[in-house]
Design a protein around this motif. Structure first.
Motif, PDB file in Angstrom:
ATOM      1  N   TYR A  53       0.914  -1.122   0.000  1.00 27.00           N
ATOM      2  CA  TYR A  53       0.083   0.001   0.083  1.00 27.00           C
ATOM      3  C   TYR A  53       0.663   1.235  -0.032  1.00 27.00           C
ATOM      4  CZ  TYR A  53      -3.123  -3.647   1.954  1.00 27.00           C
ATOM      5  OH  TYR A  53      -3.910  -4.731   2.414  1.00 27.00           O
ATOM      6  N   ASP A  58      -4.773   4.384   1.428  1.00 25.88           N
ATOM      7  CA  ASP A  58      -4.551   3.564   0.082  1.00 25.88           C
ATOM      8  C   ASP A  58      -5.113   2.183   0.497  1.00 25.88           C
ATOM      9  OD1 ASP A  58      -3.855   2.779  -2.691  1.00 25.88           O
ATOM     10  OD2 ASP A  58      -2.253   1.804  -1.635  1.00 25.88           O
ATOM     11  N   TRP A  60      -6.726   1.164   3.546  1.00 29.46           N
ATOM     12  CA  TRP A  60      -8.148   1.087   3.709  1.00 29.46           C
ATOM     13  C   TRP A  60      -9.113   0.967   2.575  1.00 29.46           C
ATOM     14  CZ3 TRP A  60      -7.412   5.431   7.375  1.00 29.46           C
ATOM     15  CH2 TRP A  60      -6.352   5.166   8.514  1.00 29.46           C
ATOM     16  N   LYS A  61      -8.591   1.879   1.655  1.00 28.35           N
ATOM     17  CA  LYS A  61      -9.493   1.687   0.357  1.00 28.35           C
ATOM     18  C   LYS A  61      -9.263   0.290  -0.331  1.00 28.35           C
ATOM     19  CE  LYS A  61      -8.221   4.274  -2.986  1.00 28.35           C
ATOM     20  NZ  LYS A  61      -7.933   5.498  -3.785  1.00 28.35           N
ATOM     21  N   LYS A  62      -8.267  -0.135  -0.766  1.00 21.36           N
ATOM     22  CA  LYS A  62      -8.057  -1.450  -1.150  1.00 21.36           C
ATOM     23  C   LYS A  62      -8.545  -2.649  -0.556  1.00 21.36           C
ATOM     24  CE  LYS A  62      -3.733  -0.372  -3.919  1.00 21.36           C
ATOM     25  NZ  LYS A  62      -2.496  -0.514  -4.128  1.00 21.36           N
ATOM     26  N   TYR A  64     -11.223  -2.346   1.846  1.00 15.51           N
ATOM     27  CA  TYR A  64     -12.429  -2.313   1.819  1.00 15.51           C
ATOM     28  C   TYR A  64     -12.949  -2.736   0.323  1.00 15.51           C
ATOM     29  CZ  TYR A  64     -17.020  -0.369   2.107  1.00 15.51           C
ATOM     30  OH  TYR A  64     -18.651   0.040   2.110  1.00 15.51           O
ATOM     31  N   ARG A  65     -12.426  -2.511  -0.498  1.00 16.41           N
ATOM     32  CA  ARG A  65     -12.892  -3.007  -2.000  1.00 16.41           C
ATOM     33  C   ARG A  65     -12.800  -4.564  -2.102  1.00 16.41           C
ATOM     34  NH1 ARG A  65     -10.035   1.529  -6.225  1.00 16.41           N
ATOM     35  NH2 ARG A  65     -11.359   3.126  -5.729  1.00 16.41           N
ATOM     36  N   ALA A  66     -11.838  -5.130  -1.722  1.00 13.67           N
ATOM     37  CA  ALA A  66     -11.649  -6.535  -1.631  1.00 13.67           C
ATOM     38  C   ALA A  66     -12.424  -7.224  -0.797  1.00 13.67           C
ATOM     39  CB  ALA A  66      -9.947  -6.984  -1.704  1.00 13.67           C
ATOM     40  N   GLU A  67     -12.628  -6.753   0.595  1.00  9.35           N
ATOM     41  CA  GLU A  67     -13.031  -7.719   1.770  1.00  9.35           C
ATOM     42  C   GLU A  67     -14.328  -7.061   2.400  1.00  9.35           C
ATOM     43  OE1 GLU A  67      -9.894  -8.967   4.167  1.00  9.35           O
ATOM     44  OE2 GLU A  67      -8.214  -7.964   2.742  1.00  9.35           O
ATOM     45  N   GLY A  68     -14.662  -5.778   2.032  1.00 12.10           N
ATOM     46  CA  GLY A  68     -15.619  -5.044   2.472  1.00 12.10           C
ATOM     47  C   GLY A  68     -15.255  -4.536   4.050  1.00 12.10           C
TER      48      GLY A  68
END
Length: 314
Positions: A53, A58, A60-62, A64-68
């Motif tokens: 990251y 960056d 947290w965003k990745k 959250y997108r991958a795992e919620g």
């Protein structure tokens, strides 16, 4: 509000006093470490892989997108359990050892050499606290830093480590954990006690002349200042613990040999990677911990920690 905070008094240094302090430590450490799990998650992953990251947001965003949202709290269960155990031992034994060493030194020497007393008491307490924490820290780091999901639950992860590595899998990071946590805790308690003392001196009135809410405000400020020092002192060992719990030993390789190898691989820059994130995390964490801990003491009718008043030997 003042009346809500004041409860019937518990006798200082009684069994109930130490149980209250241990309970305050459970809430102070268990809740706060669990709350900052998203920060800890990104920090641990960046310590293991610097290119994963670009930064906290960056990461947290990745995630959250991958795992919620659930992914942001990967490892929350071992964090809650482990740091609750650690908090009980850390704060409870600190009060025990502080009183014990104060009695051994005598009232005059205990006050004269109080910083040394704080350092000795906190180091003694943390030695035992880390034995309680270590298995859960190993599980937490494994769950947070594995490239593929390590386990779906803390129970599954615990059993998986036990089956594949035995007890050594939980305690191979104990020595580096001591190296991280004992200096951290020594700085945490000694700097907090002296910072609180300095704050009251700067304010110009003794602690007893401020109400409980004001005293809790001092605890929060003193805790944040102490937390910054804690993060710096303990960071190299924190990086090493993250790596140790994510790398398997070579055949016949000892924990010490593995630690030396990883330290060489990380280099000076690598060993300090993630310090900025950790300063924010530990500063906030330490401030909240002292606030919660002292609130529990005040709620039980006890004085807040530090400076004059009830914390002096009776």
């Amino acid at each position: 509000m003042e009346k809500v905070l004041e409860k019937k008094t518990i006798e200082l240094y009684s069994g109930k006093y130490y149980v209250t302090c241990a309970f305050g430590g459970v809430l102070a450490c268990g809740l706060t470490h669990t709350f900052v799990t998203p920060l800890d998650l990104v920090k641990c992953r960046r310590q293991v892989d610097a290119n994963l990251y670009k930064g906290n947001f960056d990461g947290w965003k990745k995630i959250y997108r991958a795992e919620g949202f659930r992914g942001l709290y990967t490892g929350w269960a071992p964090t809650l359990i482990g740091y609750s155990f650690q908090g009980a031992a850390k704060y409870g034994f600190y009060e025990v050892f502080k009183k014990k060493y104060s009695d051994l030194a005598g009232e005059e020497n205990a006050h004269k050499y109080r910083t040394t007393l704080y350092l000795a008491a906190s180091a003694s307490a943390e030695f035992f606290a880390d034995i309680a924490l270590c298995p859960w820290e190993a599980l937490k780091v494994r769950m947070q830093t594995s490239t593929v999901p390590f386990a779906n639950s803390a129970t599954e992860g615990f059993q998986k480590i036990l089956r594949s590595e035995g007890a050594n899998g939980f305690y191979k990071g104990l020595t580096p954990l001591w190296a991280r946590q004992i200096p951290y805790t020594m700085m945490k308690f000694a700097s907090f006690e002296r910072t609180v003392e300095y704050i009251y001196k700067s304010l110009g009135k003794p602690k007893e002349q401020y109400n409980k809410l004001e005293q809790l405000g001092v605890s929060f400020l003193g805790g944040y200042i102490a937390g910054v020092f804690c993060a710096i002192v303990s960071h190299p060992a924190d990086t090493l613990v993250s790596k140790l719990n994510n790398v398997k030993k070579a055949d016949g390789e000892s924990t010490l040999a593995l630690s030396i190898r990883l330290t060489k691989e990380l280099g000076f820059t690598g060993i300090w990677r993630g310090l900025g994130t950790r300063v924010i995390m530990i500063g906030t964490l330490t401030a909240l911990q002292w606030l919660i801990y002292d609130y529990v003491k005040v709620y039980a009718g006890l004085p807040t920690t530090g400076s004059s008043g009830g914390d002096k030997k009776k």
